[in-house]
Design an enzyme around this catalytic site. Sequence first.
Site, PDB file in Angstrom:
ATOM      1  N   HIS A 225      27.917  22.311 -10.535  1.00 15.85           N
ATOM      2  CA  HIS A 225      27.187  22.815  -8.985  1.00 15.85           C
ATOM      3  C   HIS A 225      25.410  23.487  -9.209  1.00 15.85           C
ATOM      4  O   HIS A 225      24.906  23.399  -9.979  1.00 15.85           O
ATOM      5  CB  HIS A 225      27.510  23.770  -7.652  1.00 15.85           C
ATOM      6  CG  HIS A 225      26.917  23.255  -6.697  1.00 15.85           C
ATOM      7  ND1 HIS A 225      25.820  23.016  -6.425  1.00 15.85           N
ATOM      8  CD2 HIS A 225      27.295  24.537  -5.260  1.00 15.85           C
ATOM      9  CE1 HIS A 225      25.840  23.114  -4.580  1.00 15.85           C
ATOM     10  NE2 HIS A 225      26.694  23.483  -4.346  1.00 15.85           N
TER      11      HIS A 225
ATOM     12  N   HIS B 106      24.506  13.166  -9.776  1.00 19.06           N
ATOM     13  CA  HIS B 106      24.216  13.473  -8.604  1.00 19.06           C
ATOM     14  C   HIS B 106      25.039  12.862  -7.667  1.00 19.06           C
ATOM     15  O   HIS B 106      25.159  11.186  -7.622  1.00 19.06           O
ATOM     16  CB  HIS B 106      22.903  13.646  -7.873  1.00 19.06           C
ATOM     17  CG  HIS B 106      23.038  14.791  -6.964  1.00 19.06           C
ATOM     18  ND1 HIS B 106      23.371  14.285  -5.222  1.00 19.06           N
ATOM     19  CD2 HIS B 106      22.589  16.041  -6.769  1.00 19.06           C
ATOM     20  CE1 HIS B 106      23.225  15.282  -4.624  1.00 19.06           C
ATOM     21  NE2 HIS B 106      23.423  16.384  -5.880  1.00 19.06           N
TER      22      HIS B 106
ATOM     23  N   ASP C  15      17.496  20.174 -11.403  1.00 23.92           N
ATOM     24  CA  ASP C  15      18.685  20.536 -12.491  1.00 23.92           C
ATOM     25  C   ASP C  15      17.750  20.910 -13.271  1.00 23.92           C
ATOM     26  O   ASP C  15      17.577  21.813 -14.487  1.00 23.92           O
ATOM     27  CB  ASP C  15      19.446  21.640 -12.092  1.00 23.92           C
ATOM     28  CG  ASP C  15      20.123  22.836 -11.094  1.00 23.92           C
ATOM     29  OD1 ASP C  15      19.530  22.958 -10.701  1.00 23.92           O
ATOM     30  OD2 ASP C  15      21.348  22.328 -10.492  1.00 23.92           O
TER      31      ASP C  15
HETATM   32  N1  ACO Z   1      26.138  12.651 -17.865  1.00 22.60           N
HETATM   33  C1  ACO Z   1      27.613  11.574 -18.966  1.00 22.60           C
HETATM   34  N2  ACO Z   1      28.297  11.154 -17.603  1.00 22.60           N
HETATM   35  C2  ACO Z   1      27.794  10.536 -16.406  1.00 22.60           C
HETATM   36  C3  ACO Z   1      27.450  12.243 -16.142  1.00 22.60           C
HETATM   37  C4  ACO Z   1      26.567  13.096 -16.663  1.00 22.60           C
HETATM   38  N3  ACO Z   1      25.873  13.926 -16.072  1.00 22.60           N
HETATM   39  N4  ACO Z   1      27.378  11.930 -14.361  1.00 22.60           N
HETATM   40  C5  ACO Z   1      28.177  11.498 -14.050  1.00 22.60           C
HETATM   41  N5  ACO Z   1      28.953  10.440 -15.062  1.00 22.60           N
HETATM   42  C6  ACO Z   1      30.005   9.456 -15.216  1.00 22.60           C
HETATM   43  C7  ACO Z   1      30.981  10.181 -15.278  1.00 22.60           C
HETATM   44  O1  ACO Z   1      32.175  10.014 -16.523  1.00 22.60           O
HETATM   45  C8  ACO Z   1      31.769   8.614 -14.331  1.00 22.60           C
HETATM   46  O2  ACO Z   1      31.171   7.705 -15.382  1.00 22.60           O
HETATM   47  P1  ACO Z   1      33.069   6.700 -15.606  1.00 22.60           P
HETATM   48  O3  ACO Z   1      33.037   5.930 -14.220  1.00 22.60           O
HETATM   49  O4  ACO Z   1      32.666   5.741 -16.158  1.00 22.60           O
HETATM   50  O5  ACO Z   1      34.535   7.437 -15.858  1.00 22.60           O
HETATM   51  C9  ACO Z   1      30.719   8.358 -13.274  1.00 22.60           C
HETATM   52  O6  ACO Z   1      29.327   8.223 -14.308  1.00 22.60           O
HETATM   53  C10 ACO Z   1      30.502   8.632 -12.391  1.00 22.60           C
HETATM   54  O7  ACO Z   1      30.764   9.953 -12.283  1.00 22.60           O
HETATM   55  P2  ACO Z   1      31.367  10.667 -11.103  1.00 22.60           P
HETATM   56  O8  ACO Z   1      32.355  12.144 -11.334  1.00 22.60           O
HETATM   57  O9  ACO Z   1      32.226   9.699 -10.318  1.00 22.60           O
HETATM   58  O10 ACO Z   1      30.341  11.107 -10.424  1.00 22.60           O
HETATM   59  P3  ACO Z   1      30.421  12.281  -9.134  1.00 22.60           P
HETATM   60  O11 ACO Z   1      29.363  12.018  -7.706  1.00 22.60           O
HETATM   61  O12 ACO Z   1      31.602  12.971  -8.973  1.00 22.60           O
HETATM   62  O13 ACO Z   1      29.871  13.728  -9.856  1.00 22.60           O
HETATM   63  C11 ACO Z   1      28.549  15.271 -10.430  1.00 22.60           C
HETATM   64  C12 ACO Z   1      28.117  14.429  -9.510  1.00 22.60           C
HETATM   65  C13 ACO Z   1      29.558  16.214 -10.719  1.00 22.60           C
HETATM   66  C14 ACO Z   1      27.103  15.224 -10.552  1.00 22.60           C
HETATM   67  C15 ACO Z   1      28.378  14.823 -12.059  1.00 22.60           C
HETATM   68  O14 ACO Z   1      26.721  13.507 -12.253  1.00 22.60           O
HETATM   69  C16 ACO Z   1      28.362  15.541 -12.857  1.00 22.60           C
HETATM   70  O15 ACO Z   1      28.709  16.427 -13.932  1.00 22.60           O
HETATM   71  N6  ACO Z   1      26.683  16.109 -13.811  1.00 22.60           N
HETATM   72  C17 ACO Z   1      26.232  16.810 -14.176  1.00 22.60           C
HETATM   73  C18 ACO Z   1      26.206  17.893 -13.868  1.00 22.60           C
HETATM   74  C19 ACO Z   1      25.306  18.187 -12.950  1.00 22.60           C
HETATM   75  O16 ACO Z   1      23.775  18.110 -13.692  1.00 22.60           O
HETATM   76  N7  ACO Z   1      24.829  18.786 -11.763  1.00 22.60           N
HETATM   77  C20 ACO Z   1      24.428  19.472 -10.961  1.00 22.60           C
HETATM   78  C21 ACO Z   1      24.896  18.408  -9.354  1.00 22.60           C
HETATM   79  S1  ACO Z   1      22.789  19.008  -8.647  1.00 22.60           S
HETATM   80  C22 ACO Z   1      23.407  20.125  -8.020  1.00 22.60           C
HETATM   81  O17 ACO Z   1      24.260  20.861  -7.390  1.00 22.60           O
HETATM   82  C23 ACO Z   1      22.345  20.935  -7.725  1.00 22.60           C
END
Ligand code: ACO
Length: 428
Positions: free
Chosen positions: A268, A307, A363
Amino acid sequence: MTNETLTVTDNRTGKTYEIPIENETIPAAALRKIKVDPDDFGLMTYDPGYGNTASCKSAITYIDGDKGILRYRGYPIEQLAEQSTFLEVAYLLIHGELPSKDELERWENDVMHHTFVHENLARMVEAFRYDAHPMSILISALSIMSSMHADAKDVQNAAARKKQVLRILGKLPTVAAFAYRHRIGRPYNYPNSDLSYTGNFLYMLDYMKQTHYEVNPVLAKALDVLFILHADHEQNCSTAVMRNIGSAMADPYVAMSGAAAALSGPLHGGANEAVVKMLGVIGDEKHVPSYIERVKKGDFRLMGFGHRVYKNYDPRARIVKQIAYDVFKVTGTDPLLDIALKLEEVALQDEYFVSRKLYPNVDFYSGIIYRAMRFPTDMFTVLFALGRAPGWLAQWLELITDEEQRIARPRQVYLGAEERAYVPLGER
Ligand code: ACO
């Protein structure tokens, strides 16, 4: 009967149910009528992470994640970032409308007159170890503030609620600045309410008794815009925590302490800190392709990408990228920016990221700006919290005055053991 309904057939029993549709949602409680026999609890939905569950009706922030749209109270984020100020946006989020000139002046004065904190709070900051994470200090300070403002418990009283809003917005930058000065072993600066909100914050962080000290207006403005971009984001993890704790009628300080705790997580608000660390590990543009390959193999995630809601370029990321260039004119450029730009370029052309609709989020670039402004990495999430404070408060106020809201209490799917007899220790 209108056609605004959903007809569901339970294939276990052959029975058909008609469920009303309102605002593109169905009431989850309506599913409880769907039972195999009268003693059943009835159907529930299973939704870990609440990806498709609306927990409230809200009039604060609108997001269309597919189109990359973000609006506060109907106003596009791009217009607010360009033309408004953080305190005006805070007023908008909390009151629902933009203020008149007089209202804005009064609001700014009121907030800036609540910037001083109790000396005991300053002493509490002293009690932390020199290397304490400033988010720990912020989280603790908020719960200490709960004990200092007994009237905050009167959450049903509109005047008392208004008072806490002013106190929280006023005092949070002071706590953040004290946490920073404690970290670097310098004496605290007390607030200067002649300055702007972010100007005063920078002053409390930096002032060292120079004869001619002036806050850099470009940096104060950049911080102001970054705070606007972070000010609300509807039902995100930390806001949901604020509402959950608030739903138990706990006071807004402890509710916000919980919200800040949620924000500190790396998925987050901690993501901007994680982005800068990641860029440091990559170290050079030429390592970007091999790093991306490891992300694709699932070794780790690309921080600052993806996201839950945006499946398009995060509109805030676009604005943050522009601000970076303004800040670099003052601070000098940062080699991490080149790595970030290369990472974005490679990822946006890669099938893995394209097919999963993974774009830079707010971010991805904000950490680089904070670093250029010489903020220590562990202050980044604190800056996010200062920006998000009016959103948390607006959402809390909306919750408290919403007659449909009840104490938050999700259900579960129990998959544990059936009833079994306790086995005495000697017999195990
Ligand atoms: N890098 C690589 N792969 C990713 C990433 C990433 N940053 N984010 C999602 N994926 C992939 C997952 O592995 C998944 O792949 P799969 O379908 O082959 O299993 C697919 O994309 C969907 O991912 P989910 O985890 O289902 O997406 P979710 O909506 O639950 O997660 C989140 C969102 C937590 C923001 C995620 O994208 C992440 O971890 N990002 C990195 C952390 C980040 O930047 N957080 C800031 C968010 S913005 C904020 O809080 C202001």
